[in-house]
Design a protein around this motif. Structure first.
Motif, PDB file in Angstrom:
ATOM      1  N   SER A 128       0.660  -1.242  -0.073  1.00  8.36           N
ATOM      2  CA  SER A 128       0.178  -0.017   0.032  1.00  8.36           C
ATOM      3  C   SER A 128       0.965   1.147   0.003  1.00  8.36           C
ATOM      4  O   SER A 128       0.314   2.408   0.138  1.00  8.36           O
ATOM      5  CB  SER A 128      -0.965   0.029   1.285  1.00  8.36           C
ATOM      6  N   GLN A 129       2.147   1.080  -0.194  1.00  6.39           N
ATOM      7  CA  GLN A 129       3.092   2.165  -0.051  1.00  6.39           C
ATOM      8  C   GLN A 129       2.773   3.154  -1.378  1.00  6.39           C
ATOM      9  O   GLN A 129       2.807   2.867  -2.570  1.00  6.39           O
ATOM     10  CB  GLN A 129       4.427   1.986  -0.235  1.00  6.39           C
ATOM     11  N   LYS A 130       2.665   4.511  -1.089  1.00  7.00           N
ATOM     12  CA  LYS A 130       2.331   5.372  -2.090  1.00  7.00           C
ATOM     13  C   LYS A 130       3.597   5.769  -2.825  1.00  7.00           C
ATOM     14  O   LYS A 130       4.733   6.062  -2.063  1.00  7.00           O
ATOM     15  CB  LYS A 130       1.823   6.670  -1.477  1.00  7.00           C
ATOM     16  N   PRO A 131       3.687   5.856  -4.232  1.00  6.21           N
ATOM     17  CA  PRO A 131       5.066   6.076  -4.889  1.00  6.21           C
ATOM     18  C   PRO A 131       5.440   7.436  -4.393  1.00  6.21           C
ATOM     19  O   PRO A 131       4.674   8.429  -4.205  1.00  6.21           O
ATOM     20  CB  PRO A 131       4.707   5.935  -6.080  1.00  6.21           C
ATOM     21  N   PHE A 132       6.874   7.570  -4.367  1.00 11.05           N
ATOM     22  CA  PHE A 132       7.506   9.006  -4.007  1.00 11.05           C
ATOM     23  C   PHE A 132       7.505   9.501  -5.295  1.00 11.05           C
ATOM     24  O   PHE A 132       7.748   8.895  -6.378  1.00 11.05           O
ATOM     25  CB  PHE A 132       8.654   8.895  -3.430  1.00 11.05           C
ATOM     26  N   THR A 133       7.269  10.992  -5.292  1.00 10.09           N
ATOM     27  CA  THR A 133       7.910  11.673  -6.514  1.00 10.09           C
ATOM     28  C   THR A 133       9.294  11.990  -6.386  1.00 10.09           C
ATOM     29  O   THR A 133       9.766  11.648  -5.258  1.00 10.09           O
ATOM     30  CB  THR A 133       7.299  13.112  -6.489  1.00 10.09           C
ATOM     31  N   ILE A 134      10.073  12.303  -7.463  1.00 11.19           N
ATOM     32  CA  ILE A 134      11.417  12.468  -7.308  1.00 11.19           C
ATOM     33  C   ILE A 134      11.828  13.626  -6.305  1.00 11.19           C
ATOM     34  O   ILE A 134      12.755  13.435  -5.396  1.00 11.19           O
ATOM     35  CB  ILE A 134      12.209  13.000  -8.807  1.00 11.19           C
ATOM     36  N   ALA A 135      11.032  14.545  -6.352  1.00 13.63           N
ATOM     37  CA  ALA A 135      11.325  15.724  -5.261  1.00 13.63           C
ATOM     38  C   ALA A 135      11.276  15.150  -3.853  1.00 13.63           C
ATOM     39  O   ALA A 135      12.094  15.554  -3.013  1.00 13.63           O
ATOM     40  CB  ALA A 135      10.371  16.972  -5.643  1.00 13.63           C
ATOM     41  N   GLU A 136      10.287  14.314  -3.680  1.00 12.34           N
ATOM     42  CA  GLU A 136      10.106  13.606  -2.350  1.00 12.34           C
ATOM     43  C   GLU A 136      11.200  13.100  -2.137  1.00 12.34           C
ATOM     44  O   GLU A 136      11.762  12.949  -1.094  1.00 12.34           O
ATOM     45  CB  GLU A 136       8.811  12.883  -2.078  1.00 12.34           C
ATOM     46  N   LEU A 137      11.505  12.147  -3.001  1.00 11.65           N
ATOM     47  CA  LEU A 137      12.871  11.088  -3.069  1.00 11.65           C
ATOM     48  C   LEU A 137      13.958  11.735  -2.462  1.00 11.65           C
ATOM     49  O   LEU A 137      14.643  11.365  -1.739  1.00 11.65           O
ATOM     50  CB  LEU A 137      12.764  10.261  -4.097  1.00 11.65           C
ATOM     51  N   GLN A 138      14.298  13.072  -3.200  1.00 10.44           N
ATOM     52  CA  GLN A 138      15.572  13.755  -3.087  1.00 10.44           C
ATOM     53  C   GLN A 138      15.316  14.194  -1.619  1.00 10.44           C
ATOM     54  O   GLN A 138      16.437  14.774  -0.851  1.00 10.44           O
ATOM     55  CB  GLN A 138      15.569  14.980  -4.082  1.00 10.44           C
ATOM     56  N   ALA A 139      14.234  14.660  -1.195  1.00  7.82           N
ATOM     57  CA  ALA A 139      14.131  15.465  -0.198  1.00  7.82           C
ATOM     58  C   ALA A 139      14.328  14.632   1.164  1.00  7.82           C
ATOM     59  O   ALA A 139      14.871  14.955   2.217  1.00  7.82           O
ATOM     60  CB  ALA A 139      12.630  16.250   0.114  1.00  7.82           C
ATOM     61  N   GLN A 140      13.942  13.495   1.050  1.00  8.92           N
ATOM     62  CA  GLN A 140      14.313  12.355   2.155  1.00  8.92           C
ATOM     63  C   GLN A 140      15.551  11.434   1.684  1.00  8.92           C
ATOM     64  O   GLN A 140      15.503  10.396   2.037  1.00  8.92           O
ATOM     65  CB  GLN A 140      13.097  11.530   2.313  1.00  8.92           C
ATOM     66  N   LYS A 141      16.264  11.997   0.857  1.00 11.75           N
ATOM     67  CA  LYS A 141      17.422  11.119   0.433  1.00 11.75           C
ATOM     68  C   LYS A 141      18.116  10.416   1.772  1.00 11.75           C
ATOM     69  O   LYS A 141      18.376   9.324   1.402  1.00 11.75           O
ATOM     70  CB  LYS A 141      18.498  11.888  -0.343  1.00 11.75           C
ATOM     71  N   ALA A 142      18.378  11.204   2.582  1.00 12.10           N
ATOM     72  CA  ALA A 142      19.176  10.565   3.801  1.00 12.10           C
ATOM     73  C   ALA A 142      18.553   9.276   4.209  1.00 12.10           C
ATOM     74  O   ALA A 142      19.189   8.221   4.622  1.00 12.10           O
ATOM     75  CB  ALA A 142      19.318  11.485   4.863  1.00 12.10           C
ATOM     76  N   ALA A 143      17.318   9.288   4.385  1.00 12.19           N
ATOM     77  CA  ALA A 143      16.368   8.236   4.996  1.00 12.19           C
ATOM     78  C   ALA A 143      16.088   7.036   4.014  1.00 12.19           C
ATOM     79  O   ALA A 143      15.939   5.865   4.552  1.00 12.19           O
ATOM     80  CB  ALA A 143      14.955   8.808   5.569  1.00 12.19           C
ATOM     81  N   LEU A 144      16.075   7.439   2.794  1.00 10.29           N
ATOM     82  CA  LEU A 144      15.555   6.448   1.761  1.00 10.29           C
ATOM     83  C   LEU A 144      16.523   5.805   0.911  1.00 10.29           C
ATOM     84  O   LEU A 144      16.420   4.922   0.450  1.00 10.29           O
ATOM     85  CB  LEU A 144      14.495   7.088   0.749  1.00 10.29           C
ATOM     86  N   THR A 145      17.841   6.386   1.166  1.00  7.14           N
ATOM     87  CA  THR A 145      18.893   5.672   0.372  1.00  7.14           C
ATOM     88  C   THR A 145      19.078   4.260   0.548  1.00  7.14           C
ATOM     89  O   THR A 145      19.219   4.100   1.752  1.00  7.14           O
ATOM     90  CB  THR A 145      20.326   6.595   0.618  1.00  7.14           C
ATOM     91  N   ASN A 146      19.288   3.171  -0.224  1.00  4.80           N
ATOM     92  CA  ASN A 146      19.557   2.023  -0.120  1.00  4.80           C
ATOM     93  C   ASN A 146      18.243   1.187   0.396  1.00  4.80           C
ATOM     94  O   ASN A 146      18.325  -0.091   0.742  1.00  4.80           O
ATOM     95  CB  ASN A 146      20.706   1.516   1.017  1.00  4.80           C
ATOM     96  N   ASN A 147      17.300   1.868   0.449  1.00  5.09           N
ATOM     97  CA  ASN A 147      15.835   1.307   0.607  1.00  5.09           C
ATOM     98  C   ASN A 147      14.905   0.973  -0.385  1.00  5.09           C
ATOM     99  O   ASN A 147      14.975   1.722  -1.527  1.00  5.09           O
ATOM    100  CB  ASN A 147      15.318   2.122   1.727  1.00  5.09           C
ATOM    101  N   THR A 148      14.523  -0.058  -0.619  1.00  2.58           N
ATOM    102  CA  THR A 148      13.591  -0.359  -1.554  1.00  2.58           C
ATOM    103  C   THR A 148      12.437   0.566  -1.555  1.00  2.58           C
ATOM    104  O   THR A 148      11.368   0.495  -0.510  1.00  2.58           O
ATOM    105  CB  THR A 148      12.931  -1.639  -1.761  1.00  2.58           C
ATOM    106  N   VAL A 149      11.964   1.380  -2.451  1.00  2.25           N
ATOM    107  CA  VAL A 149      10.917   2.366  -2.746  1.00  2.25           C
ATOM    108  C   VAL A 149      10.232   2.281  -4.047  1.00  2.25           C
ATOM    109  O   VAL A 149      10.863   1.703  -5.055  1.00  2.25           O
ATOM    110  CB  VAL A 149      11.235   3.434  -2.309  1.00  2.25           C
ATOM    111  N   ARG A 150       8.971   2.927  -4.308  1.00  2.86           N
ATOM    112  CA  ARG A 150       8.435   2.988  -5.379  1.00  2.86           C
ATOM    113  C   ARG A 150       8.273   4.452  -5.793  1.00  2.86           C
ATOM    114  O   ARG A 150       8.154   5.201  -4.806  1.00  2.86           O
ATOM    115  CB  ARG A 150       6.965   2.311  -5.689  1.00  2.86           C
ATOM    116  N   ILE A 151       8.562   5.034  -6.904  1.00  5.14           N
ATOM    117  CA  ILE A 151       8.785   6.373  -7.418  1.00  5.14           C
ATOM    118  C   ILE A 151       7.619   6.492  -8.482  1.00  5.14           C
ATOM    119  O   ILE A 151       7.451   5.561  -9.468  1.00  5.14           O
ATOM    120  CB  ILE A 151       9.829   6.890  -7.759  1.00  5.14           C
TER     121      ILE A 151
END
Length: 218
Positions: A128-151
């Motif tokens: 049920s994970q909502k995909p991140f936009t690229i802007a959201e991914l970059q804003a949370q880069k420290a927390a999301l790096t090397n974690n499996t996510v959808r964009i």
């Protein structure tokens, strides 16, 4: 029983036998036999025998830029044994760490499973994970790096191989370099897409696959 009835009975019996044999051969040929990783490790599969194996993708056992993709799976209830899988086709977009993967193929002499088909089911926390936009991914880069996510993003540059550029808009906006396992054939500039994968420490998103959510406007 008269002669005509006996002939009819024999014809029906032969037809049933043929159908049964045909069904068996189809099931065998299509790899309908479902096995666990422990079954394969325990010697229940001969080299060259086509089967289906179900297991959980082991984290850090794969690289999104590799072609063919190589990864390992294990049974859900135990860490050992593991099975090395080689897969040279387009990887499903849901592929990632702890993905439930069903692979169809054959065991080779080196003990690797050469898969020609793969179906995946995402771990429940991604369902049920909502995909991140690229802007959201970059804003949370420290927390999301090397974690499996959808964009979710738009294709800015479809590239000519495995590397593409995605953006928050079809014209660019915040952009991201993406490497796609299995290649980028069929992607067009301006298409809205979704991808699953991991953002590396170098800022490149390693995608296991890309699916088109909306084609580019004509």
């Amino acid at each position: 029983m008269n002669k005509r009835a006996r002939v009819r009975l024999i014809v029906v019996a032969v037809a049933i036998a043929i159908i049964g044999v045909s069904a068996y051969l189809v099931l065998q040929g299509s790899g309908q036999q479902m096995l666990t990783v422990a079954d394969v490790a325990g010697g229940k599969v001969d080299v060259g025998e086509r089967v289906k194996v179900n297991g959980i993708v082991i984290g850090d056992s794969w690289a999104g830029s590799a072609n063919p993709m190589r990864f390992e799976i294990k049974d859900a209830d135990k860490p050992e044994p593991t099975l090395k899988v080689v897969y040279a086709r387009a990887v499903p977009s849901g592929f990632g760490d702890k993905t439930n993967a069903t692979v169809t193929g054959k065991l080779n002499a080196a003990g690797e499973f050469e898969a020609v088909e793969m179906m995946t089911t995402c771990p429940s926390k991604y369902d049920s994970q909502k995909p991140f936009t690229i802007a959201e991914l970059q804003a949370q880069k420290a927390a999301l790096t090397n974690n499996t996510v959808r964009i979710t993003a738009y294709v800015v540059d479809p590239g000519d191989g495995a590397r593409i550029v995605l953006g928050t808009t079809a014209d660019g906006g915040t952009m991201l370099d993406v490497v796609v396992a299995g290649g980028t054939a069929g992607l067009t500039k301006g298409a809205q897409v979704e991808a699953a994968g991991q953002l590396g420490s170098d800022g490149v998103f390693m995608a296991t696959g890309v699916t088109v959510a909306k084609t580019a406007a004509p």
